[in-house]
Design a protein around this motif. Structure first.
Motif, PDB file in Angstrom:
ATOM      1  N   ALA A 222       0.837  -1.206   0.000  1.00 42.37           N
ATOM      2  CA  ALA A 222       0.000   0.000   0.000  1.00 42.37           C
ATOM      3  C   ALA A 222       0.869   1.253   0.000  1.00 42.37           C
ATOM      4  N   GLY A 223       1.937   1.235   0.791  1.00 43.17           N
ATOM      5  CA  GLY A 223       2.839   2.380   0.839  1.00 43.17           C
ATOM      6  C   GLY A 223       3.539   2.623  -0.494  1.00 43.17           C
ATOM      7  N   ILE A 224       3.979   1.561  -1.146  1.00 46.34           N
ATOM      8  CA  ILE A 224       4.650   1.688  -2.448  1.00 46.34           C
ATOM      9  C   ILE A 224       3.688   2.248  -3.497  1.00 46.34           C
ATOM     10  N   TYR A 225       2.455   1.734  -3.498  1.00 48.02           N
ATOM     11  CA  TYR A 225       1.459   2.248  -4.449  1.00 48.02           C
ATOM     12  C   TYR A 225       1.215   3.742  -4.232  1.00 48.02           C
ATOM     13  N   HIS A 226       1.206   4.146  -2.959  1.00 49.42           N
ATOM     14  CA  HIS A 226       0.997   5.572  -2.661  1.00 49.42           C
ATOM     15  C   HIS A 226       2.178   6.401  -3.163  1.00 49.42           C
TER      16      HIS A 226
ATOM     17  N   VAL B 144      -3.562  -5.092   7.923  1.00 41.65           N
ATOM     18  CA  VAL B 144      -3.766  -5.948   6.751  1.00 41.65           C
ATOM     19  C   VAL B 144      -4.986  -5.510   5.960  1.00 41.65           C
ATOM     20  N   ILE B 145      -6.120  -5.339   6.640  1.00 45.13           N
ATOM     21  CA  ILE B 145      -7.364  -5.030   5.927  1.00 45.13           C
ATOM     22  C   ILE B 145      -7.350  -3.612   5.377  1.00 45.13           C
ATOM     23  N   GLY B 146      -6.885  -2.647   6.164  1.00 41.50           N
ATOM     24  CA  GLY B 146      -6.802  -1.286   5.666  1.00 41.50           C
ATOM     25  C   GLY B 146      -5.898  -1.180   4.444  1.00 41.50           C
ATOM     26  N   SER B 147      -4.749  -1.853   4.502  1.00 36.76           N
ATOM     27  CA  SER B 147      -3.828  -1.846   3.356  1.00 36.76           C
ATOM     28  C   SER B 147      -4.424  -2.594   2.170  1.00 36.76           C
ATOM     29  N   ALA B 148      -5.121  -3.704   2.457  1.00 37.49           N
ATOM     30  CA  ALA B 148      -5.729  -4.490   1.380  1.00 37.49           C
ATOM     31  C   ALA B 148      -6.797  -3.697   0.646  1.00 37.49           C
ATOM     32  N   LEU B 149      -7.537  -2.870   1.370  1.00 34.94           N
ATOM     33  CA  LEU B 149      -8.529  -2.016   0.718  1.00 34.94           C
ATOM     34  C   LEU B 149      -7.855  -1.031  -0.237  1.00 34.94           C
ATOM     35  N   THR B 150      -6.708  -0.500   0.182  1.00 32.99           N
ATOM     36  CA  THR B 150      -5.950   0.391  -0.699  1.00 32.99           C
ATOM     37  C   THR B 150      -5.472  -0.349  -1.939  1.00 32.99           C
ATOM     38  N   ILE B 151      -4.943  -1.557  -1.727  1.00 32.18           N
ATOM     39  CA  ILE B 151      -4.443  -2.364  -2.845  1.00 32.18           C
ATOM     40  C   ILE B 151      -5.569  -2.704  -3.810  1.00 32.18           C
ATOM     41  N   ALA B 152      -6.734  -3.069  -3.263  1.00 33.23           N
ATOM     42  CA  ALA B 152      -7.871  -3.401  -4.118  1.00 33.23           C
ATOM     43  C   ALA B 152      -8.302  -2.204  -4.956  1.00 33.23           C
ATOM     44  N   GLY B 153      -8.241  -1.007  -4.356  1.00 35.60           N
ATOM     45  CA  GLY B 153      -8.579   0.191  -5.114  1.00 35.60           C
ATOM     46  C   GLY B 153      -7.614   0.445  -6.264  1.00 35.60           C
TER      47      GLY B 153
END
Length: 578
Positions: A32-36, A437-446
């Motif tokens: 999630a951090g890398i995507y940001h 995990v879930i907060g980051s996964a939501l970012t990844i899914a987006g």
């Protein structure tokens, strides 16, 4: 090009999750951090993922469960459940644990019954523990709050802008699945081994270490001369000397200063080592060890000790206990115990000091199988009040009077005000890793959705199943999710499978609900491998199981589960609602 790069990064994430050396929380947060940083996820999108209403409800539910798991009712009922023949006890235990798991945290239900089952003498614990773990999964799929996986899927649904899932929406398919699988489970449990589970039989499954101290009269004398070959209840299995292992140990082998002697047998017979001068058992004399209580524990999924060795932590200071032995499944771990990386689900035999049960970090790190309870149980009146409040929050949510989040928030306030739950306990047991995990996964899914990666995957699914129809695509999504949940954690499987399911439904132009539901059910379909689900790890060492035991009992359950899910989901959740 961006879509292909995102898909490649998701493939790398999956490979690292399967490898298992890095925790899911670190991996998901890093992605999630890398995507940001790459501009694929804005700051607002990243932060909003952690404030998702369904995720907040899940955190509240887990915090409330900290108090509910202290209810004495599970302990009282467990004695009644275990009466009768083994197959009848299995059926009663599976039915009850599935009912309890429909509304309580699966881990709490298994943890509450684990100690009672391992200590009772009516039935081999190995005949009951896998059914207990499986039944907790089956109960969890019947309601929105039955398992964190359902709430995780709901968080993805809300994030995608779809209507939130309802409390008993899962019951339509989940209940028939649970009933069918419990019937099959009662029969397949007969294939499980009858491993001994009580008394010295359990403790003989461990190893005992003793070190030859400098100046000991045993130095320079042979094993036979030191009379180490005919000890009562103990057998000298091997010697570790300067990093190398001597096994088997011959009678003429001479002892050196610093040798670590590894014994197997009945750990209670440690008094046989008292007569040897200069022989230290776990850093203390054997007589000091005998003054301690032997307590068996299982390393919990929340433990700070996972993937660390005893040398990495000051275990004695942390818990006022020394590790006498470590067991992983049916394997008795050898060599220097201090150098063995601990794993979730490991059974540890501890020489516990008088302050062991006073340490506040026990309930986070261990499930205690014998000895007094870690935390005081609630009184019947307190338990009734807490459970009634929880039931009221569920009912009000189900009938649409009060949102589940609001009801749980009010209940949490009541538990704190009454002292049944403390801020210190919430701080120690806060599900921080799950939140990450879930907060980051939501970012990844987006990111997967916005980058076009989801549409790309959906196109592949459409091309693969175009000649077979939308139902074949539904089966494909279920199988993908089921395989993922066997290889990685159930919540990670749901996070990775959800974008595929949603994109596939859109590619076929159908209602996404049946695809969403098979992801939820498929992410809980972990019956074949013990390492993908928390409750399986809890019973793995306690029941002294092997991998094949899960395959024997789990394969019939997994096949039944899949057949009923895939048959009923299109019936209750049609592709094109009228």
């Amino acid at each position: 090009m961006t879509a292909h790069l995102v898909l490649g990064s998701i493939g790398l994430l999956l490979a690292l999750l399967i490898h298992g050396r890095i925790s899911p929380a670190i991996l998901f947060a890093s992605w999630a951090g890398i995507y940001h940083l790459l501009g694929l996820a804005s700051q607002q999108a990243l932060l909003s993922s952690f404030s998702n209403p369904a995720l907040a409800t899940l955190i509240l539910l887990l915090l409330v469960s900290l108090a509910l798991e202290r209810s004495p009712f599970l302990d009282l009922l467990s004695q009644l459940l275990l009466k009768g023949r083994t197959h009848l006890a299995t059926l009663k235990l599976a039915t009850f644990s599935s009912l309890a798991s429909a509304f309580m945290n699966n881990t709490a239900v298994v943890g509450a019954l684990l100690g009672t089952i391992t200590q009772q003498r009516r039935h081999p614990a190995s005949k009951l523990l896998i059914p207990l773990s499986y039944a907790s999964i089956l109960g969890g799929i019947t309601t929105l709050v039955g398992t964190s996986t359902n709430l995780v899927v709901n968080s993805f649904v809300v994030e995608a802008g779809l209507p939130a899932l309802h409390m008993f929406q899962f019951t339509l398919v989940g209940l028939p699945v649970a009933l069918a699988c419990i019937a099959v489970l009662t029969l397949s449990a007969r294939l499980l081994p009858a491993n001994a589970s009580t008394g010295n039989d359990v403790r003989s499954a461990y190893f005992l270490e003793a070190r030859v101290m400098p100046g000991s009269p045993m130095i320079g004398r042979s094993i036979e001369h030191n009379r180490l070959r005919n000890l009562e209840g103990l057998f000298l299995l091997e010697i570790e000397r300067e990093g190398r292992l001597i096994s088997p140990v011959g009678p003429a082998e001479l002892l050196h200063a610093g040798d670590v002697l590894v014994f197997t047998g009945e750990v209670d017979k440690v008094q046989a080592l008292q007569r040897f001068s200069g022989l230290a058992v776990f850093g203390a004399g054997a007589d000091a060890l005998l003054k301690s209580n032997l307590v068996e524990v299982v390393l919990s999924s929340e433990s700070d000790l996972a993937n660390r060795t005893l040398r990495d932590v000051d275990f004695r200071t942390m818990f006022d206990a020394g590790v006498v032995g470590i067991r992983r499944g049916d394997k008795r771990l050898t060599g220097q115990l201090g150098r063995i990386p601990l794993r979730v689900g490991d059974s540890l035999l501890l020489a516990a000091g008088p302050d062991f049960f006073q340490h506040r970090n026990l309930d986070r790190n261990f499930h205690v199988l014998n000895g007094s309870g870690v935390r005081p149980k609630m009184s019947p009146a307190q338990s009734t009040a807490a459970l009634t409040g929880f039931a009221l929050a569920i009912v009000l949510s189900a009938v649409g009077v009060l949102p589940l989040f609001s009801g749980l928030l009010l209940l949490l306030a009541g538990l704190l005000a009454s002292g049944l739950l403390t801020l210190g306990e919430m701080r120690r047991r806060f599900p921080f890793e799950l939140l990450v995990v879930i907060g980051s996964a939501l970012t990844i899914a987006g990111v997967v959705e916005r980058s076009g990666a989801a549409a790309l995957m959906a196109g592949w699914m459409r091309a693969l199943f175009d000649g077979y129809g939308v139902y074949a695509a539904l089966v494909g999504v279920y199988l993908i999710t089921m395989v993922l949940t066997e290889l990685v954690t159930n919540n990670a499987a749901a996070a990775l499978a959800f974008p595929i399911a949603l994109g596939t439904a859109r590619a076929f132009g159908v209602d996404p609900t049946p695809f969403i539901m098979v992801v939820a059910y498929g992410a809980s379909a972990g019956f074949l491998i013990p390492f993908g689900y928390q409750t399986h790890l809890m019973v793995y060492s306690a029941g002294r199981y092997r991998m094949r035991d899960f395959l024997r009992a789990g394969l019939p359950v997994s096949l039944t589960y899949a057949a009923v899910v895939l048959a009923l989901v299109p019936v209750f959740f049609p592709f094109r609602p009228s």
